[in-house]
Enzyme design. Structure first.
Site, PDB file in Angstrom:
ATOM      1  N   ASP A  73      -3.093  -0.132  -2.490  1.00 42.89           N
ATOM      2  CA  ASP A  73      -3.744  -1.375  -2.903  1.00 42.89           C
ATOM      3  C   ASP A  73      -4.709  -1.837  -1.823  1.00 42.89           C
ATOM      4  O   ASP A  73      -5.481  -2.762  -2.026  1.00 42.89           O
ATOM      5  CB  ASP A  73      -2.698  -2.474  -3.125  1.00 42.89           C
ATOM      6  CG  ASP A  73      -2.116  -2.942  -1.797  1.00 42.89           C
ATOM      7  OD1 ASP A  73      -2.587  -3.961  -1.265  1.00 42.89           O
ATOM      8  OD2 ASP A  73      -1.220  -2.266  -1.268  1.00 42.89           O
TER       9      ASP A  73
ATOM     10  N   LYS B  45       0.356  -1.384   8.172  1.00 44.88           N
ATOM     11  CA  LYS B  45       0.498  -0.083   7.516  1.00 44.88           C
ATOM     12  C   LYS B  45       0.024   1.098   8.362  1.00 44.88           C
ATOM     13  O   LYS B  45       0.528   2.214   8.213  1.00 44.88           O
ATOM     14  CB  LYS B  45      -0.264  -0.094   6.192  1.00 44.88           C
ATOM     15  CG  LYS B  45       0.427  -0.868   5.082  1.00 44.88           C
ATOM     16  CD  LYS B  45       1.558  -0.061   4.476  1.00 44.88           C
ATOM     17  CE  LYS B  45       2.054  -0.696   3.189  1.00 44.88           C
ATOM     18  NZ  LYS B  45       3.070   0.137   2.537  1.00 44.88           N
TER      19      LYS B  45
END
Length: 400
Positions: free
Chosen positions: A121, A74
């Site tokens: 998350d 990410k």
């Protein structure tokens, strides 16, 4: 819902602009990432013994657990988006802002104090917090209920103001956006909506570093993928990778299959309805695939998928658990891959498609055979080590 649901989408025949995820942009993204001292190309693991066992030509898994020491891919998107934001604010191009210059006192002085806000998350938020910390800036991170404490603590280690809230992911996105607007912050979110598309576009472009590395390494080995399986939350990563391969392999486009958990299958529902509308999943989303528990499709990414991704899969958590065990316990001389719940689901799906007789019709529909070159992306390692051990060591079956 059944454990395994496949829908075939009639691809959009209209012209769709995918130049924003072409190879030229990918070169700019990978050039930016290569300027980081933490950069190294992540492994593309060829599982030769597994491929032989299941009857395909090749199975390749891009192992993103090595990315920048953050155990997930990410950061590629978050860092590229923040770099572009700074470059734009200072009247520069991202190519003029390598890592060393970006973190310099000169840039900090010109930029002033900035707070980057996001919802996550775990993996995206950690990448944003890490980048902000490198810059000497602040970050505010909103995490949905059920988020792993280990992921929260890893974000806090980057000097982020982070907490877990009693809301689902999409509600946390709205909280982060509200916070940014009320506190003169910058929202860095890996999804888009009307009026918020520039930063999500930069995030998608950052993800192409991963796709470009994989494609070039396969080409060096004399292979090109025939089938690519991509997991999806909002669909930013899957849209970026799909768009990249649609550009570089437009004359020999691989079969793209998008994989989502049953509990958060907004892209599957959108493809199944095929009515020109985006379909949202509301309420609690409690799949073990925490990184995929997103209910609202990315607006800028869906047209790319609608044009180039033919198949959509909605699957039970058992496929993620199977993929974790499969990659962590390889056959013969195959290399071990430590893959978390969201990272392993595509490998689990591929193996089941090739070995489970009850999925024979789906296997044939996808055209998987002895000539297939399969590419998967393990997008995270064991970012929740306790959860990883419960499934891989203790044999927890999340579907029972």
């Amino acid at each position: 819902m059944d454990k395994f649901n496949l829908v075939e989408l009639e691809l959009n025949k209209d012209e769709v602009n995918i130049d924003f995820v072409n190879d030229e942009v990918a070169k700019k993204a990978i050039g930016f990432h290569k300027s980081f001292p933490q950069y190294s190309k992540t492994p593309l693991v060829e599982l030769k013994d597994l491929a032989k066992e299941v009857g395909v030509k090749s199975i390749n898994v891009k192992d993103e657990s090595y990315r920048f020491g953050l155990n997930a891919f990410k950061v590629l998107g978050g860092s590229f988006a923040i770099g572009n934001y700074i470059a734009q604010k200072l009247g520069m191009d991202i190519s003029e802002l390598p890592y060393e210059k970006m973190i310099s006192e000169e840039i900090k002085e010109k930029l002033g104090d900035v707070t980057f806000a996001t919802a996550t998350d775990g993996n995206h938020g950690r990448g944003v917090a890490w980048t902000a910390n490198q810059l000497g800036q602040k970050s505010k991170v909103f995490m949905p209920k059920g988020s792993a404490k280990e992921r929260l603590e890893n974000i806090r280690k980057e000097n982020a103001d982070a907490d877990i809230y009693e809301y689902n992911y999409d509600e946390c996105v709205r909280l982060a956006d509200k916070y940014a607007k009320e506190n003169n912050g910058i929202m860095v979110q890996d999804t888009s909506w009307d009026g918020y598309e520039e930063i999500p576009t930069w995030i998608m472009q950052g993800y192409m570093t991963m796709a470009k590395e994989a494609y070039e390494e396969l080409k060096e080995k004399g292979q090109e993928p025939t089938h690519i399986f991509l997991q999806a939350g909002v669909g930013s990563m899957s849209s970026a990778v799909t768009g990249y391969f649609a550009n570089v392999m437009k004359d020999n486009m691989p079969v793209i299959t998008i994989v989502e958990p049953n509990q958060a299958n907004c892209l599957f529902r959108t493809a199944k309805a095929d009515d020109g509308k985006l379909h949202i999943v509301e309420g609690d989303m409690d799949s073990i695939m925490a990184g995929l528990n997103c209910g609202e499709p990315v607006t800028i990414g869906w047209p790319v998928l609608k044009k180039h991704a033919k198949f959509y899969l909605s699957v039970d958590d058992l496929y993620a658990a199977h993929g974790m065990r499969l990659l962590g316990n390889p056959l013969g001389n195959d290399t071990k891959v430590i893959s978390g719940e969201s990272g392993a689901v595509t490998a689990g799906v591929v193996h089941k498609l090739l070995t489970d007789e009850s999925l024979k019709a789906e296997k044939e529909k996808l055209g998987l055979n002895e000539n297939s070159v399969v590419l998967c992306f393990s997008t995270e390692g064991d970012t929740d080590k306790e959860g990883y051990r419960r499934i891989v060591w203790d044999g927890q079956n999340p579907s029972l």
